[in-house]
Motif scaffolding. Structure first.
Motif, short mmCIF file in Angstrom:
data_model
loop_
_atom_site.label_atom_id
_atom_site.label_comp_id
_atom_site.label_asym_id
_atom_site.label_seq_id
_atom_site.Cartn_x
_atom_site.Cartn_y
_atom_site.Cartn_z
N HIS A 1 -14.30 2.67 7.28
CA HIS A 1 -15.62 3.01 6.76
C HIS A 1 -16.66 2.85 7.87
O HIS A 1 -16.60 1.90 8.65
N PRO B 1 -14.33 7.63 1.08
CA PRO B 1 -13.01 7.11 0.76
C PRO B 1 -12.12 7.00 2.00
O PRO B 1 -12.16 7.86 2.88
N VAL C 1 -3.23 3.44 -1.57
CA VAL C 1 -4.45 2.69 -1.90
C VAL C 1 -5.64 3.45 -1.32
O VAL C 1 -5.64 3.79 -0.13
N GLU D 1 -9.72 3.14 -0.89
CA GLU D 1 -10.91 2.31 -0.99
C GLU D 1 -12.13 3.18 -0.70
O GLU D 1 -12.17 3.88 0.31
N THR D 2 -13.11 3.13 -1.59
CA THR D 2 -14.32 3.94 -1.44
C THR D 2 -15.54 3.03 -1.40
O THR D 2 -15.71 2.16 -2.24
N GLU D 3 -16.38 3.27 -0.40
CA GLU D 3 -17.64 2.55 -0.23
C GLU D 3 -18.74 3.58 0.02
O GLU D 3 -18.47 4.74 0.26
N LYS E 1 -17.85 -1.20 -4.27
CA LYS E 1 -16.61 -0.78 -3.61
C LYS E 1 -15.57 -0.56 -4.69
O LYS E 1 -15.38 -1.41 -5.56
N THR E 2 -14.91 0.59 -4.67
CA THR E 2 -13.83 0.84 -5.61
C THR E 2 -12.50 0.86 -4.85
O THR E 2 -12.43 1.30 -3.71
N THR E 3 -11.47 0.37 -5.52
CA THR E 3 -10.12 0.40 -4.96
C THR E 3 -9.21 1.01 -6.01
O THR E 3 -9.08 0.48 -7.12
N GLU E 4 -8.61 2.14 -5.66
CA GLU E 4 -7.66 2.81 -6.54
C GLU E 4 -6.27 2.61 -5.96
O GLU E 4 -6.06 2.74 -4.76
N ARG E 5 -5.31 2.31 -6.83
CA ARG E 5 -3.95 2.05 -6.38
C ARG E 5 -2.98 2.89 -7.21
O ARG E 5 -3.00 2.83 -8.43
#
Length: 122
Positions: free
Chosen positions: A9, A21, A31, A33-35, A55-59
């Motif tokens: 990022h 992302p 994984v 991660e979006t900021e 901050k989102t974390t999608e797995r």
């Protein structure tokens, strides 16, 4: 862990509607991660607010040849006391070889001005 390309990022960034992302592999799980999401956006269609530091974390964790467990974690020090973890859901790939996902129309008027308090014309 392996990232998709040599990037992380940015240190200084302007908020965008979709954020920044960055995807990586953690074992066999993808994984993301979006900021840097614009603080004027909502977390979902219900209108839940968030701050710029969210901050989102999608797995996406494979659990079979055609299915994945999807987990979403939202961390936001401005609005949340602790990270919120959405209930894990199972995503399955369709088995119909002729199935397709239609493109979303470019102008679907799904912004706050057109969704809240107005009737949409199709």
């Amino acid at each position: 862990m392996k990232t998709f390309g040599p990037r992380s990022h940015p240190v200084s960034r302007d908020g965008s509607w979709m954020g920044d992302p960055v995807a990586r592999w953690d074992g066999n799980a993808l994984v993301i991660e979006t900021e840097g999401v614009n603080a004027e956006s909502w977390i979902d269609a219900m209108g839940y607010l968030h701050g710029y530091e969210m901050k989102t974390t999608e797995r996406f964790q494979p659990i079979g040849p055609d299915s994945y467990e999807y987990t979403l974690t939202v961390a936001d020090p401005e609005y949340l006391v602790e990270p919120w973890v959405k209930d894990t859901i199972v995503l399955s790939r369709g088995k119909n070889p002729k199935a397709f996902i239609p493109d979303t129309p470019p102008c679907s008027d799904r912004d706050k001005e057109h969704m809240v308090g107005k009737t949409r014309e199709l």
